[in-house]
Design an enzyme around this catalytic site. Structure first.
Site, mmCIF file in Angstrom:
data_model
loop_
_atom_site.group_PDB
_atom_site.id
_atom_site.type_symbol
_atom_site.label_atom_id
_atom_site.label_comp_id
_atom_site.label_asym_id
_atom_site.label_seq_id
_atom_site.Cartn_x
_atom_site.Cartn_y
_atom_site.Cartn_z
ATOM 1 N N ASP A 37 0.860 -1.173 0.000
ATOM 2 C CA ASP A 37 0.000 0.000 0.000
ATOM 3 C C ASP A 37 0.900 1.228 0.000
ATOM 4 O O ASP A 37 2.127 1.115 -0.072
ATOM 5 C CB ASP A 37 -0.951 0.001 1.208
ATOM 6 C CG ASP A 37 -0.219 -0.128 2.534
ATOM 7 O OD1 ASP A 37 1.021 0.075 2.583
ATOM 8 O OD2 ASP A 37 -0.875 -0.433 3.546
ATOM 9 N N SER A 49 -6.237 -12.613 4.055
ATOM 10 C CA SER A 49 -5.588 -11.755 3.066
ATOM 11 C C SER A 49 -5.278 -10.405 3.708
ATOM 12 O O SER A 49 -5.684 -10.132 4.849
ATOM 13 C CB SER A 49 -6.502 -11.567 1.854
ATOM 14 O OG SER A 49 -7.702 -10.910 2.236
ATOM 15 N N TYR A 50 -4.584 -9.555 2.971
ATOM 16 C CA TYR A 50 -4.190 -8.256 3.508
ATOM 17 C C TYR A 50 -5.439 -7.481 3.926
ATOM 18 O O TYR A 50 -6.361 -7.303 3.122
ATOM 19 C CB TYR A 50 -3.413 -7.473 2.454
ATOM 20 C CG TYR A 50 -2.772 -6.211 2.967
ATOM 21 C CD1 TYR A 50 -1.849 -6.258 4.007
ATOM 22 C CD2 TYR A 50 -3.086 -4.976 2.414
ATOM 23 C CE1 TYR A 50 -1.249 -5.095 4.478
ATOM 24 C CE2 TYR A 50 -2.484 -3.813 2.880
ATOM 25 C CZ TYR A 50 -1.567 -3.886 3.909
ATOM 26 O OH TYR A 50 -0.977 -2.738 4.388
ATOM 27 N N PRO A 51 -5.512 -7.016 5.191
ATOM 28 C CA PRO A 51 -6.780 -6.466 5.703
ATOM 29 C C PRO A 51 -6.986 -4.973 5.454
ATOM 30 O O PRO A 51 -7.936 -4.415 5.969
ATOM 31 C CB PRO A 51 -6.659 -6.743 7.209
ATOM 32 C CG PRO A 51 -5.199 -6.639 7.484
ATOM 33 C CD PRO A 51 -4.504 -7.175 6.265
#
Length: 720
Positions: A115, A331-333
């Site tokens: 991100d 998964s990526y939160p």
């Protein structure tokens, strides 16, 4: 070839190493007690890997020492003061390890979270490693879950790092440092001089570009509740007792006008109705209906659901989801995406859930033909898929289990079919007035079988035929009263912040926690529901800035939202700078990421806007002082006396370094305008009271008499 891989956290480094090495790696200590280096060969790329980690941000940003004493300069000078970037003492051991490993590496691969913040941390790692080896080749591993398929693919197909995303975060860090330090010092020093409560307790009154708009939402709802005046209304109630399956059932008909605020008018209509002995069915509508299954799960929706359904604070929910991600269960939160790519592999993930004793059978049926493609939302951040389980977790307990269970049930529900029902609506005319009754038969529960968080219950109606007439069992005037909106819950606040662009999906929870920690907001339990109320200091500050009256109050969201995306809107915003809000920060950040503007352009424009606001705020600060004094001395609002009367802000030494704001991890912020409307509910009490209040008649069909207010409060990202 020797490859140096650097993860954002030690736990991620260990998980990546175990996957890539098949558990066959050597571990070495470093000078940092929490970080180890993992060495192994990776035959897929004919390389030797060393995997290590940082602990979040490696660098800090602060003003030179000459600016650290709050009495050494006018806070206004902080808008132009130089900013130094350095490795803090606590991270020196990490820097030493990175430089030592980089000296003998041919390639550096960044494995930070995918991100904006992770991209910025990646550039910090690069800057340190290039001090040891300037010509090292740099690549970036892209992944959304710590599972073998994604980790191997990321290792074998690294990409280029996104410098624009790193620049966007760098711009936000610099902007937040300048704004937070300048306004925090202005507030603190002035209030300490003018009000003895702040002088004796050495209270630091912090300001942050997202902190204050978030507080503004809480204050605005509090004022709505306190200013609410209930209104009586009247409506006509109609019912019929009719047999259904051998039992008498009461059918309640709703007046199409809803309710009216003038008793005399309702009484006149009621008397006209009673002159007609029978009601007539004018229309019977029967149709299939559905209850939509939930959309794929985003970070914001997870925080809202965690607060509303699981009774966990948004930050707590995110912390748990982050831990489960690091353990390989989720998964990526941190994602804004509520749609899956067409190539997404649902079946393998569903298959991992078939052994669960609670939903394994449901998962198996999905694999055997009941799978239905998830709904497609409107958002796609192009970085990560919606939050979903990546492995079965059968040994969790407590809050960890609650969060995992919700996410897994949500995923399975999204892969199922909508619930199906059959709806009947009966329209009736009685004495010239129209009434209706609605019934529902649930035919197929489908996704509801695995998703107990949604409710859909049936209410079957007896048979009615168009044109038939009947004598009502009851027809009477009933009285009700409009009800006040409730104080904000954390779920309400998350929704307002998301709607108005205050903070990112990943930072909203932290901003809420910040205003609680600063004691600008008080948590109050009403039964099992936690409400947020402003402290005397919180409401005093917000009211004071609102009284200053410039178009963009520091407690309103626009500046922050646009800065976070003018890191996107700047190039299209040519209006008077005072019309811009903190929501600009997030928009500006998006624009930097898109390459539409540079980091330098964003900073010049945004700093000019805040500098102008600072001048106005300083000139008019007497209004803030008066408002704060009024509330903390108990004269602003009698109801506030039930809350703690002290100033409430975070206490600290006034000479503390830089006015705060040195930790970029706490500083992902954005702003937006707040919109909060609350319609009044209805309490239906049987009454034929002849009171005649002078109320205005509401339009036919209006369901309530409450005022619909739209609120706007400026957001700000802040480390303060």
């Amino acid at each position: 070839m020797r490859v140096l891989c650097v993860a954002e956290k030690p736990s991620i480094a260990k998980s990546i190493s175990q996957i890539l090495s098949g558990g066959q790696m050597q571990s070495r200590r470093t000078q940092n007690q929490y970080i180890r280096n993992f060495d192994f060969t990776y035959p897929q790329t004919n390389s030797t890997f060393t995997v290590t980690a940082v602990s979040g941000h490696l660098l800090v940003h602060d003003f030179p020492s000459a600016y650290n004493d709050w009495s050494s300069c006018d806070p206004f000078t902080l808008f132009d003061a130089p900013i130094h970037t350095m490795v803090p003492t606590g991270n020196k051991s990490i820097e030493t390890n990175l430089m030592a490993e980089a000296r003998t590496a041919n390639m550096l691969v960044i494995w930070t979270d995918c991100d904006r913040e992770g991209e910025n941390i990646g550039w910090e790692i690069i800057s340190v490693c290039r001090k040891a080896r300037p010509n090292i080749v740099v690549k970036r591993a892209r992944f959304s879950a710590i599972i073998p398929q994604q980790i191997h693919r990321a290792a074998q197909h690294p990409v280029e790092i996104d410098k624009a995303q790193a620049d966007a975060v760098q711009a936000r860090i610099a902007l937040d440092l300048r704004i937070g330090a300048a306004f925090t010092r202005l507030q603190t020093l002035t209030l300490q001089i003018r009000l003895p409560q702040f002088r004796t307790e050495r209270t630091v009154v912090s300001y942050g570009p997202c902190q204050f708009p978030t507080l503004g939402f809480v204050v605005s709802r509090y004022k709505q509740v306190k200013s609410f005046t209930p209104e009586n209304f009247w409506y006509i109630y109609l019912s019929l007792d009719r047999e259904l399956d051998g039992e008498m059932k009461k059918v309640d008909f709703t007046w199409r006008r809803g309710h009216l605020f003038e008793y005399d008018v309702v009484l006149e209509i009621f008397e006209d109705i009673l002159e007609i002995p029978r009601a007539r069915v004018i229309k019977v509508t029967k149709k299939n209906t559905k209850k939509w299954k939930p959309l794929p799960l985003t970070t914001v929706e997870l925080q809202k659901a965690g607060s509303r359904l699981l009774k966990l604070a948004p930050k707590k929910v995110l912390d748990i989801a982050e831990k489960l991600y690091q353990q390989g269960f989720l998964s990526y939160p941190r994602t804004e995406t509520d749609q899956y790519d067409p190539q997404f592999d649902f079946m393998s993930l569903i298959g991992k859930q078939t052994t669960d004793p609670n939903w394994g059978g449901f998962a198996q049926r999905l694999r055997e033909g009941e799978f239905n493609t998830p709904r497609k939302g409107k958002n796609n951040d192009k970085a990560h898929p919606p939050i979903h389980p990546t492995a079965h977790a059968g040994n969790l307990a407590g809050n960890d289990k609650q969060v995992y269970d919700f996410i897994t049930r949500r995923f399975l529900a999204s892969c199922s079919k909508d619930a199906e029902g059959f709806e009947t609506t009966v329209d009736v005319e009685y004495g010239g007035e129209q009434f209706c009754a609605t019934g529902l038969i649930v035919l197929q529960r489908n996704y509801l079988e695995v998703y107990p968080y949604d409710k859909w219950t049936g209410k079957e109606l007896p048979d009615f035929q168009e044109g038939e007439e009947f004598r009502p069992t009851a027809c009477e005037i009933k009285e009700g009263q409009t009800t006040s909106p409730s104080y904000l819950t954390e779920a309400d606040l998350v929704a307002l912040m998301d709607k108005n662009g205050i903070g990112t999906d990943a930072t909203i929870a932290q901003h809420i926690q910040t205003i609680i920690d600063r004691e600008y907001v008080i948590e109050r339990m009403d039964g099992t529901t936690k409400h947020l109320l402003p402290s005397t200091l919180g409401i005093g500050l917000v009211e004071g800035y609102n009284e200053i009256g410039f178009d963009r109050s520091l407690s309103k969201p626009h500046l922050r939202r646009e800065a976070c995306s003018g890191i996107s809107l700047i190039h299209v915003t040519h209006a008077d700078p005072l019309l811009l809000r903190p929501t600009q920060t997030e928009r500006a950040m998006v624009r930097i990421c898109e390459g539409a503007i540079s980091k330098e352009e964003m900073l010049i424009e945004s700093i000019d806007q805040y500098r102008e606001m600072y001048v106005i705020a300083k000139r008019e600060f007497e209004k803030v002082i008066s408002s704060v004094r009024r509330y903390i001395e108990g004269n602003g609002d009698d109801a506030r006396r039930n809350n703690r009367p002290d100033p409430g802000g975070r206490r600290g030494n006034i000479g503390r370094r830089g006015g705060g704001g040195n930790n970029p991890d706490e500083d992902n912020d954005d702003n937006g305008t707040g919109g909060g409307s609350h319609g009044a509910g209805r309490q239906t009490t049987a009454s034929t009271s002849r009171r005649r209040p002078t109320r205005r008649l509401s339009p036919q069909g209006n369901a309530d008499g409450a005022t619909d207010l739209t609120l706007a409060f400026a957001g700000s990202s802040d480390k303060f």
